[in-house]
Design an enzyme around this catalytic site. Sequence first.
Site, PDB file in Angstrom:
ATOM      1  N   TYR A 148      18.313  -1.002  43.246  1.00 42.33           N
ATOM      2  CA  TYR A 148      19.053   0.032  43.989  1.00 42.33           C
ATOM      3  C   TYR A 148      19.306  -0.448  45.420  1.00 42.33           C
ATOM      4  O   TYR A 148      20.425  -0.359  45.927  1.00 42.33           O
ATOM      5  CB  TYR A 148      18.275   1.355  43.991  1.00 42.33           C
ATOM      6  CG  TYR A 148      19.042   2.493  44.638  1.00 42.33           C
ATOM      7  CD1 TYR A 148      20.048   3.161  43.936  1.00 42.33           C
ATOM      8  CD2 TYR A 148      18.794   2.879  45.955  1.00 42.33           C
ATOM      9  CE1 TYR A 148      20.768   4.192  44.536  1.00 42.33           C
ATOM     10  CE2 TYR A 148      19.505   3.908  46.561  1.00 42.33           C
ATOM     11  CZ  TYR A 148      20.489   4.564  45.841  1.00 42.33           C
ATOM     12  OH  TYR A 148      21.208   5.582  46.443  1.00 42.33           O
TER      13      TYR A 148
HETATM   14  P1  NDP Z   1      23.955  13.310  41.960  1.00 40.35           P
HETATM   15  O1  NDP Z   1      23.102  12.856  40.824  1.00 40.35           O
HETATM   16  O2  NDP Z   1      24.045  14.774  42.242  1.00 40.35           O
HETATM   17  O3  NDP Z   1      25.419  12.744  41.802  1.00 40.35           O
HETATM   18  C1  NDP Z   1      25.715  11.510  41.208  1.00 40.35           C
HETATM   19  C2  NDP Z   1      27.148  11.590  40.745  1.00 40.35           C
HETATM   20  O4  NDP Z   1      27.549  10.325  40.240  1.00 40.35           O
HETATM   21  C3  NDP Z   1      27.335  12.607  39.646  1.00 40.35           C
HETATM   22  O5  NDP Z   1      28.521  13.331  39.888  1.00 40.35           O
HETATM   23  C4  NDP Z   1      27.485  11.755  38.395  1.00 40.35           C
HETATM   24  O6  NDP Z   1      28.342  12.411  37.471  1.00 40.35           O
HETATM   25  C5  NDP Z   1      28.174  10.536  38.987  1.00 40.35           C
HETATM   26  N1  NDP Z   1      28.001   9.347  38.140  1.00 40.35           N
HETATM   27  C6  NDP Z   1      26.859   8.713  37.819  1.00 40.35           C
HETATM   28  N2  NDP Z   1      27.114   7.676  37.008  1.00 40.35           N
HETATM   29  C7  NDP Z   1      28.469   7.664  36.833  1.00 40.35           C
HETATM   30  C8  NDP Z   1      29.352   6.844  36.098  1.00 40.35           C
HETATM   31  N3  NDP Z   1      28.906   5.810  35.387  1.00 40.35           N
HETATM   32  N4  NDP Z   1      30.678   7.124  36.133  1.00 40.35           N
HETATM   33  C9  NDP Z   1      31.143   8.166  36.852  1.00 40.35           C
HETATM   34  N5  NDP Z   1      30.354   8.984  37.575  1.00 40.35           N
HETATM   35  C10 NDP Z   1      29.030   8.732  37.558  1.00 40.35           C
HETATM   36  O7  NDP Z   1      23.391  12.539  43.238  1.00 40.35           O
HETATM   37  P2  NDP Z   1      23.928  12.369  44.738  1.00 40.35           P
HETATM   38  O8  NDP Z   1      24.967  13.370  45.062  1.00 40.35           O
HETATM   39  O9  NDP Z   1      22.737  12.265  45.579  1.00 40.35           O
HETATM   40  O10 NDP Z   1      24.548  10.903  44.664  1.00 40.35           O
HETATM   41  C11 NDP Z   1      25.807  10.587  45.172  1.00 40.35           C
HETATM   42  C12 NDP Z   1      25.748   9.224  45.829  1.00 40.35           C
HETATM   43  O11 NDP Z   1      24.913   9.268  46.969  1.00 40.35           O
HETATM   44  C13 NDP Z   1      25.193   8.097  44.945  1.00 40.35           C
HETATM   45  O12 NDP Z   1      25.958   6.923  45.127  1.00 40.35           O
HETATM   46  C14 NDP Z   1      23.789   7.897  45.497  1.00 40.35           C
HETATM   47  O13 NDP Z   1      23.313   6.594  45.254  1.00 40.35           O
HETATM   48  C15 NDP Z   1      24.045   8.159  46.972  1.00 40.35           C
HETATM   49  N6  NDP Z   1      22.878   8.472  47.789  1.00 40.35           N
HETATM   50  C16 NDP Z   1      22.160   9.603  47.575  1.00 40.35           C
HETATM   51  C17 NDP Z   1      21.056   9.889  48.346  1.00 40.35           C
HETATM   52  C18 NDP Z   1      20.240  11.117  48.134  1.00 40.35           C
HETATM   53  O14 NDP Z   1      19.160  11.219  48.751  1.00 40.35           O
HETATM   54  N7  NDP Z   1      20.671  12.078  47.343  1.00 40.35           N
HETATM   55  C19 NDP Z   1      20.636   8.983  49.429  1.00 40.35           C
HETATM   56  C20 NDP Z   1      21.497   7.832  49.580  1.00 40.35           C
HETATM   57  C21 NDP Z   1      22.566   7.608  48.791  1.00 40.35           C
HETATM   58  P3  NDP Z   1      28.268  12.352  35.871  1.00 40.35           P
HETATM   59  O15 NDP Z   1      26.820  12.291  35.510  1.00 40.35           O
HETATM   60  O16 NDP Z   1      28.950  13.615  35.462  1.00 40.35           O
HETATM   61  O17 NDP Z   1      29.052  11.129  35.497  1.00 40.35           O
END
Ligand code: NDP
Length: 244
Positions: A148
């Site tokens: 990650y």
């Molecule tokens: P969530 O799990 O709420 O959101 C993740 C999103 O990514 C979901 O909408 C999911 O949708 C989508 N997703 C995952 N895999 C795929 C795929 N293969 N194709 C298309 N969509 C995909 O978490 P966050 O809102 O926290 O995450 C959003 C971003 O923020 C990520 O990149 C995460 O790494 C980053 N981040 C988050 C932090 C935190 O503390 N929350 C800190 C730092 C960075 P679905 O499953 O419907 O496809």
Amino acid sequence: MITGASSGIGEAAARLLAGEGAAVVLMARREERLLALAGSITEAGGRATVAVGDVRSSEDVRHAVTTAVETYGSLDGAFNNAGWGSVGPSLHEMDDADYDRMMDVNVRGVWNCLRHQIPVMLQQEAGGSIVNTSSTAGMFATGATAPYVASKHAVAGLTKAAAAEYGGRGIRVNALMVGTTHSELMDEAIKRHPVLEKASVARAIQKRMADPQEIAQAVAWLCSDRSSFITGASVPVDGGCSAV
Ligand code: NDP
């Protein structure tokens, strides 16, 4: 165009941008979630279209970009935010499959987005603005798993390279270095490993986690012309975590 729009930060960004007048194209895999979000945006007077797909698939990303252009006539901004992370095993105990998945979703996903979004933006007189979701794990080892941390460093690198290549042709590309934020991904991880919240809150100057809306505000700013002199930047939105 917003990837990872079905929950967390992506959903918050979709609601905020639509509320500010942007027509949004929502991409993720969970169709029901996207349809519900689009319905709620439309009910509130906004414009939203769903493009179900997996960012690991170049074809699915191409479809989302085409949907934006065919439905709304242009692609002015993109928030490449879909991501997946894991907490747990040490590097030498992890499965190769976990490494592959994190690299595929977090890095290839952004790569696929850039490859399809940039040609469209190059054709537009106004260019465009792209925001990629990295993380504080894109700056240092946060305690998240090694793949990650590596993947989010790669997102910051892709962002700088793309900004440098296209900066003279009207396209800005920036990365958000997101600190620990309440979302499905994070809240589930914290349930399993409560030490995660303690560790990230202890490090942050503001001694708390972010609300997804606070990240969305930075997205709206970077997508808009209000940030016209900012490109190639890794912008921390982390409660001061990276300052100390
Ligand atoms: P969530 O799990 O709420 O959101 C993740 C999103 O990514 C979901 O909408 C999911 O949708 C989508 N997703 C995952 N895999 C795929 C795929 N293969 N194709 C298309 N969509 C995909 O978490 P966050 O809102 O926290 O995450 C959003 C971003 O923020 C990520 O990149 C995460 O790494 C980053 N981040 C988050 C932090 C935190 O503390 N929350 C800190 C730092 C960075 P679905 O499953 O419907 O496809």
